[in-house]
Write a protein that holds these residues in place. Structure first.
Motif, PDB file in Angstrom:
ATOM      1  N   GLN B 646       0.847  -1.199   0.000  1.00 19.02           N
ATOM      2  CA  GLN B 646       0.000   0.000   0.000  1.00 19.02           C
ATOM      3  C   GLN B 646       0.877   1.241   0.000  1.00 19.02           C
ATOM      4  N   THR B 647       1.429   1.540  -1.170  1.00 19.04           N
ATOM      5  CA  THR B 647       2.336   2.697  -1.201  1.00 19.04           C
ATOM      6  C   THR B 647       1.592   4.005  -1.346  1.00 19.04           C
ATOM      7  N   GLY B 648       0.313   3.908  -1.692  1.00 16.32           N
ATOM      8  CA  GLY B 648      -0.424   5.151  -1.911  1.00 16.32           C
ATOM      9  C   GLY B 648      -0.197   5.712  -3.304  1.00 16.32           C
ATOM     10  N   ALA B 649       0.706   5.086  -4.062  1.00 18.07           N
ATOM     11  CA  ALA B 649       0.975   5.614  -5.409  1.00 18.07           C
ATOM     12  C   ALA B 649      -0.048   5.068  -6.372  1.00 18.07           C
ATOM     13  N   VAL B 650      -0.761   5.959  -6.997  1.00 22.19           N
ATOM     14  CA  VAL B 650      -1.844   5.556  -7.884  1.00 22.19           C
ATOM     15  C   VAL B 650      -1.333   4.781  -9.083  1.00 22.19           C
ATOM     16  N   TYR B 653      -0.873   1.211  -8.333  1.00 19.11           N
ATOM     17  CA  TYR B 653      -2.152   0.527  -8.273  1.00 19.11           C
ATOM     18  C   TYR B 653      -2.654   0.231  -9.675  1.00 19.11           C
TER      19      TYR B 653
ATOM     20  N   MET C 111       0.154  12.272  -4.641  1.00 18.14           N
ATOM     21  CA  MET C 111      -1.104  11.944  -3.984  1.00 18.14           C
ATOM     22  C   MET C 111      -1.012  10.562  -3.364  1.00 18.14           C
ATOM     23  N   ASN C 112      -0.319  10.478  -2.225  1.00 21.39           N
ATOM     24  CA  ASN C 112      -0.222   9.151  -1.608  1.00 21.39           C
ATOM     25  C   ASN C 112      -0.828   9.113  -0.209  1.00 21.39           C
ATOM     26  N   LEU C 114      -3.367   7.696   0.600  1.00 27.75           N
ATOM     27  CA  LEU C 114      -3.910   6.373   0.870  1.00 27.75           C
ATOM     28  C   LEU C 114      -2.838   5.387   1.289  1.00 27.75           C
ATOM     29  N   LYS C 115      -1.632   5.904   1.494  1.00 32.29           N
ATOM     30  CA  LYS C 115      -0.561   4.997   1.866  1.00 32.29           C
ATOM     31  C   LYS C 115      -0.865   4.345   3.209  1.00 32.29           C
TER      32      LYS C 115
END
Lengths: 560, 677, 116
Positions: B646-650, B653, C111-112, C114-115
């Motif tokens: 879950q790196t948060g990098a879109v 994903y 934009m992370n 959601l990490k």
């Protein structure tokens, strides 16, 4: 007046709800009075329900059946019998005592009592539930109020203790759920109908048809259920939640734990023994070993503790070992002893926890080394503590003695005859637990109450006021009534205990069942005892004679 | 006299306990200590009178028949019935008389001895409770009732040893007593269970399922054991284990010397006259088991003889007057077990009786000396006290002569009975005779160490207590800290004063009894007939006449006393003085119990604590709890590892979705549908 | 039917799709990503239409009613896709506007939140 059992079960929850709704009542004193009122009424309802009991039968009484999820075979089915008789009394009594003993300075008293009342409903429900899913629901329901009680009103390490307790117990219960579902599916395989009611399942087991083609599965399903109960009891090695839980709970916590742990041993009596006869017989040595180890291990670890609450926690492990010892000795005396020990352990542990809680309330610590010479300053408190200690150590004339004595005797009996693969070594080793019990309790008493006075003057060190000591007096009363007049308790337990025992050890078609007609009851429990007429093994010789002289059946005594 | 009076005999002391315990402190203020003391003595004296009347009823019969008085049921479940029931028979009545008689005298003595105590009523509450528990022990008609009394007296012993609880040493001694006793209780309980198993296993019907009641159990047990002699040995040894704990036989004797930390009346009543004789009572009750097992009887003989010898030697190394008497008690108890092992159970009881008289006398006398010497207990600081404490001196000499076995006094007859039976009978084989001769030797030793005690205390060339350093004679009203010599001095004019009437009257009574009991009981024969009118069921009539034994006994007693007198006539010898480095090696070892107590303490107390701490810190905290905590942290770590996705990098994903989609479609296209369209 | 073979249409569609995919994965500006998404959607539209026109399914061959239906189906799908694409762009551009107002920066890699 005929009080329905459900009224008893749900009344405390109703009380909890009403307490929350009475928002205008703000003073702690009033809230506490209302809670005391509710718990007293609950106790009264309990006695009213039980006053109608028929002690001569092992069939379930005050049975209520309401359909719930019919196409899955789940019903709301409750009832009580001799085994749950005293457990319900213990629950209502201890809840009343907790409510009386909770200091009014506790914050958010309304929420606290609400949770306690909810917990009481859950416990009563689990002792009375006769449908497996209903039992599981109540069993798990007890975790929620306990979690909040510990994590909101507990000691410094409360969050961890609460989380550990809930997750550990829950993990054990998952296995239990698997076992329950497996049982119902097996019932479907045998009779074509999915049914979770233990009355129906046990009737099928009693006739021998249930496990006819699934002997191997029986052991697995037995262990699935047993694991859940073992975590609750607690049984070695699934016991490590007790230390933290007892130490970090508010005063109400361990008293409740002393009732909640009975759900574990009750589970063995109610579900494991009647439903898994062959598995119980073959696994009895394992459980005896677990019980013996628990007794000795609990005592040893208790000796090493310096926090009084942790010491009481491990002494609980030790005492519940005696309960398991009695139950899995599969002898009548042992099972009566084990069942009685449940009740007496609840009382004596409750008493000790109550008194230690008073010390914690006044001084914030339960560390033995922080106190000394308290007897000089607090003689009444010391006297009550001594009496509680004597009950815990099992001095004859206290209820602790009766339970331990009969459980050990039963274990020795079965072991000496070599039945079910048991050996007398279990009873002999467990007897040592009696000696060790004296060690940790007496050393603790000496450190806290004897010796030079380590404390200074001040109002905090005054003796416990008689009003506050009232719950302790009540419990001491029960300690000695149980020790001197145990027949009062035995009378109600005997028929059910013997029936459960026969369900576990008799041959397939001779087992009693909860669906027997009332006329058959007397004959059933006076059955020829399968253990009758076996000499002690001397060397390699073992004479088996099945003559039916007097032996273990008292023909003179009538069963009403 | 209606046998139901037996209920009163037991209930009166309980009533006394309740009054003293609940209303004691307030009564103490209102009516004063003297009246409260009388109130404490009354129940015991009343029980004694009732006991006398019941005994009278029994004695008037030709062959005393046991009477069972039934009460309510205690434990009554299917297959086991243990009611509350009392047995009125010669054995129980003898013990009742001893307990209440000697007990009443000691209560009277205590009213003066403990007069300066703040916790006066608490002491008498415990003492009354003790008498009640002891009565339950001897009067109970079944083994569990005996066990109630057994543990009850253990509890009272604990409470009374630790009476002065502000001193940790006293409370530790109390703990030791209770815990060592419990080990014996463990053995006794196992014996009880084995009895039930043997009887029910042999399918012998027992009246009303009272498997553990003497009247119903003993005949059934006899039949069962005759068919299964190995079990007789097992049961006998287990019962003896229990007896050894309570009666301080080797190796479970270690609590008794420490128990001297309690007040002297407690030592007299509990640790000399009554509680420690419970083991002998048990063996008398269950004598049939021992009759059927020569092996166990031999063990009993051997242990008794060894204990007698061991304790007698240790007594030579003691300088505390109470400790000498304590080891003397252990030694005399050994004698009683020699008798029981030889089969002469009545001789054991005879010695219980005479020992109760002279040992209580000795302890009370010692208490008088200690009281007069302001709590000095070390005999090296006594000397020439005969002049100042005449009554104490006179009575204690009677006691000393009695225990030494001087002919004519009671001790002589009971020892004769024991040694004669041991040497003359072969029930326990060779060991019985060996034990008997060892016993004779110990008799000589007894005379010698008692002579030592008497000489050091009452005779000598100088009044050694005059050399004690000066100290303030302070007021005792606040209550005592301990009974050990905190060295109050009695220099100058402060001479030891004879004790008050309520203290010397019991001494005189006991002296008379010590002197005359033997003759009264017709040199034991009457006693034997009283306890066992029909003889022993298995062994029949036992012999106890050994040629020339009397002469040997005269010589032993005489030599011992002579030796004691000669060695100590000059006062304290230099080799036994205050400087313990000058002592002979064997004496120092004896003073240290030959290292046995230290060994036991290290092995069980320290070692046990280490095992407990090890179990707790290693097994519990690291292994078991470690497993639980480990699984929790393991789960947490696994979750943490997974968290890395879950790196948060879109864009990542998006890439993963693409790859996943391709894989999914490809799987279905190529692998699932491989077989055909 | 002469003219352009079906494979040509499919190849073009594939090419457009791949360009779009690579663009979505590589580019950092959300507006360009949306353009690439549009590209992918159009590629899909093209493929649908190609099959609708060439009626390649063996199941409907020889059945003129079904052939007509399958052509209709293909064209209906295209209408649906276009409508969805429009809606998606509207919403997406709205989100980008909101993020820009908040952060002054629309670089996707920043934009992370959601990490986890």
């Amino acid at each position: 007046m005929n009080v329905p059992l459900s009224a008893l079960i749900w009344f405390p929850a109703l009380g909890a709800l009403i307490l929350q709704l009475l928002g205008f009542v703000n003073k702690s004193k009033d809230i506490k009075s209302i809670a005391v009122l509710f718990t007293t009424v609950a106790l009264g309802l309990n006695l009213a329900v039980l006053s109608k009991s028929n002690s001569g039968t092992y069939l379930f009484q005050a049975v209520e059946s309401v359909s719930w999820i019919e196409n899955l075979g789940i019903r709301y089915l409750v009832g009580y019998d001799g085994i749950s008789f005293w457990l319900t009394v213990l629950t209502t009594l201890m809840t009343l005592i907790i409510v009386v003993a909770t200091p009014e300075t506790t914050k958010n008293l309304r929420g606290f009592f609400g949770l306690v009342l909810l917990l009481e409903t859950a416990m009563l429900g689990s002792f009375c539930a006769l449908d497996l899913v209903l039992f599981f629901s109540f069993f798990e329901l007890t975790l929620i109020p306990m979690f909040f009680l510990v994590s909101l009103w507990g000691g410094p390490n409360r969050n961890k203790a609460a989380a550990k307790f809930v997750i550990y117990t829950f993990a054990g219960s998952i296995f239990m759920l698997v076992g329950i579902v497996a049982l119902a599916l097996q019932h479907q395989k045998v009779t074509g109908q999915l049914d979770f009611s233990i009355i129906n399942i046990q009737a099928s087991v009693a006739s021998g048809k249930f496990w006819a083609n699934a002997i191997q599965a029986q052991t697995f399903i037995f262990w699935a259920l047993a694991l859940g109960f073992m975590v609750k009891t607690p049984a070695f090695p699934f016991h490590s939640w007790i230390g933290d839980t007892y130490a970090e709970s508010p005063t109400a916590g361990p008293i409740l734990s002393s009732v909640m742990v009975k759900m574990g041993s009750y589970g063995f009596l109610r579900f494991c023994l009647p439903l898994f006869p062959e598995a119980v017989q073959s696994q009895a040595p394992v459980f005896m070993a677990i019980a013996t180890i628990g007794i000795l291990y609990g005592a040893l670890v208790a000796i090493a503790q310096t926090d009084m609450r942790r010491m009481i926690a491990y002494s609980s492990l030790s005492h519940m070992g005696f309960v398991l010892l009695g139950i899995f000795s599969l002898s009548y005396k042992g099972m009566i002893g084990g069942s009685f020990q449940q009740f007496s352990h609840g009382i004596t542990t409750g008493l000790l926890v109550l008194l230690v809680g008073y010390l914690v309330e006044k001084h914030g610590t339960a560390d033995m080394n922080a106190f000394g010479g308290l007897k000089a300053k607090m003689p009444l408190f010391a006297g009550l503590f001594l009496l509680g200690m004597l009950g815990s150590v099992g001095l004859p004339t206290t209820n602790g003695f009766i339970g331990e004595f009969l459980a050990l005797m039963g274990a020795y009996e079965t072991g000496a005859r070599g039945l079910f693969g048991l050996s007398p070594g279990f009873a002999i080793a467990s007897g040592l637990g009696v000696v060790l019990g004296a060690v940790y309790l007496f050393v603790m008493f000496q450190k806290v109450f004897y010796g030079p006075v380590k404390v200074t003057e001040g109002p905090d060190w005054q003796d416990i006021p008689v009003g506050k000591a009232l719950p302790a007096f009540v419990l001491v009363f029960f300690v000695f009534v149980g020790g001197l007049y145990p027949n009062l308790f035995f009378g109600q337990m005997e028929a059910s205990t013997q029936a459960t025992r026969l369900m576990a050890i008799s041959e397939a078609t001779k087992r009693p069942s909860w669906k027997d007609k009332p006329e058959e009851v007397t004959i059933r429990v006076a059955l020829e005892d399968p253990m009758q007429g076996q000499y002690i093994r001397t060397g390699s010789e073992r004479l088996i004679s099945s003559s039916r002289l007097h032996g273990n059946v008292d023909e003179k005594r009538e069963i009403r | 006299m209606d046998n139901n009076a037996v209920w009163l005999i037991i209930l009166l002391p309980i009533l006394g306990f309740l009054i003293q315990g609940l209303a004691g402190p307030s009564l103490q203020r209102k009516i004063g200590k003297k009246a409260l003391g009388v109130l404490a003595v009354l129940p015991i004296a009343a029980s004694f009178v009732l006991g006398l009347m019941l005994t009278q009823g029994l004695a008037s019969q030709e062959h005393a028949e046991a009477v069972i008085v039934s009460g309510g049921s205690w434990i009554n479940i299917m297959g086991l019935n243990i009611p509350f029931e009392w047995v009125v028979d010669p054995l129980s009545m003898t013990m009742v008389l001893i307990i209440t008689g000697v007990g009443a005298l000691i209560h009277l003595y205590s009213t003066a001895y403990m007069a300066e105590e703040k916790d006066f009523s608490r002491f008498f509450a415990y003492l009354n409770l003790f008498v009640a528990a002891m009565l339950v022990l001897v009067l109970g008609n079944n083994l569990p009732l005996l066990f109630i009394g057994w543990e009850g007296v253990g509890l009272c012993s604990y409470l009374l040893i630790g009476f002065w609880y502000t001193d940790t040493a006293n409370t530790k001694a109390a703990n030791k007593a209770f815990i060592v006793n419990r080990v014996g209780d463990w053995s006794l309980m196992l014996g009880l269970f084995l009895i039930v198993v043997v009887i029910s296993g042999a399918n012998i019907p027992v009246e009303d399922n009272r498997y553990l009641s003497y009247d119903a159990m003993l005949p059934a047990l006899t039949t069962a054991l005759k068919a299964n002699p190995a079990m007789a040995t097992a049961i006998a040894l287990l019962l003896f284990g229990g007896a050894a704990g309570k009666s301080a036989q080797f190796p479970l004797y270690v609590w008794l010397p420490d128990a001297m930390a309690g007040p002297t009346p407690v030592s007299a009543l509990i640790h000399a006259a009554t509680m420690v004789t419970s083991g002998v009572v048990l063996l008398n009750r269950m004598n049939i088991v021992f009759q059927l097992s020569p092996t166990a009887s031999a063990v009993v003989c051997a242990v008794g003889a060894f204990t007698a010898l061991f304790a007698a030697i240790i007594a030579f190394g003691q300088t505390d007057i109470k400790k000498v008497l304590a080891y003397s008690t252990v030694s005399q108890l050994g004698f009683m077990f020699i008798a029981c092992g030889a089969g002469a159970y009545w001789a054991g009881m005879f010695h219980v009786t005479t020992h109760a008289f002279f040992k209580a006398l000795l302890f009370l006398g010692a208490g008088a000396v200690i009281h007069a010497m302001s709590h000095e207990q070390d005999m090296r600081h006594y000397g020439k006290l005969a002049k100042y404490l005449p009554i104490t001196f006179g009575t204690m000499m009677v006691g000393t002569l009695a225990i030494a076995g001087v002919p004519g006094l009671s001790g002589f007859y009971s020892k004769e009975a024991i040694l004669g039976s041991a040497i003359a009978n072969s029930h326990a084989g060779q060991l019985s005779a060996i034990s008997g001769w060892v016993g004779l030797g110990v008799a000589a030793l007894t005379a010698m160490y008692m002579g030592r005690l008497a000489m050091l205390t009452f005779f000598g060339k100088e009044e050694r207590w005059r050399k004690l350093p000066v100290a303030e004679h302070h007021d005792h009203e606040e209550g005592h800290d301990d009974d050990h010599g905190h060295g109050h001095a009695l220099t100058g004019d402060h001479k030891p004063k004879e004790v008050p009437v309520s203290m010397w009257l019991p001494l005189v009574v006991l002296a008379v009894l010590s002197a005359g009991a033997g003759l009264i009981l017709n040199e034991g024969k009457r006693f034997e007939h009283w306890l066992y009118p029909s003889g022993l069921s298995q062994l029949g009539e036992l012999k106890h006449e050994v040629p020339n034994l009397e002469i040997y006994s005269y010589i032993a007693a005489g030599l011992g006393l002579l030796a004691g007198v000669l060695v100590y006539i000059g006062g304290l010898p230099a080799k036994e003085g205050l400087d313990e480095t000058k002592w002979a090696r064997w004496r120092s070892a004896a003073a240290n119990q030959f290292g046995f107590d230290a060994l036991m303490t290290n092995l069980f107390a320290e070692g046990g604590r280490d095992v407990a701490i090890g179990t707790s810190s290693f097994l519990e905290d690291q292994v078991i709890d470690g497993a639980v905590e480990g699984s929790a942290s393991g789960t947490r770590n696994f979750g943490g590892w997974l968290q890395q996705i879950q790196t948060g990098a879109v864009r990542l994903y998006a890439m993963l979705m693409l790859l996943g989609g391709v894989g999914f479609v490809g799987y279905f296209l190529f692998i699932v549908n491989r077989g055909g369209k | 039917m002469s003219g352009v073979p079906l494979a040509a249409y499919l190849a073009l569609g594939l090419f457009m799709f791949m360009t779009g995919v690579v663009g979505v994965v590589i580019r950092r500006s959300p507006i360009v990503i949306f353009m690439c998404i549009e590209l992918m959607l159009n590629a899909v539209n093209l493929t649908f239409l190609a099959f609708a026109r060439y009626q390649f399914s063996p199941m409907v061959a020889g059945n003129s009613f079904r052939e007509g239906q399958s052509a209709m189906a293909g064209q209906m799908m295209v209408i649906f896709v276009m409508a969805v694409a429009a809606a998606e762009v509207a919403v997406g551009l709205g989100i980008i506007m909101a993020i820009f107002r908040l952060r002054e920066n629309i670089d996707i890699d920043e934009m992370n939140l959601l990490k986890g």
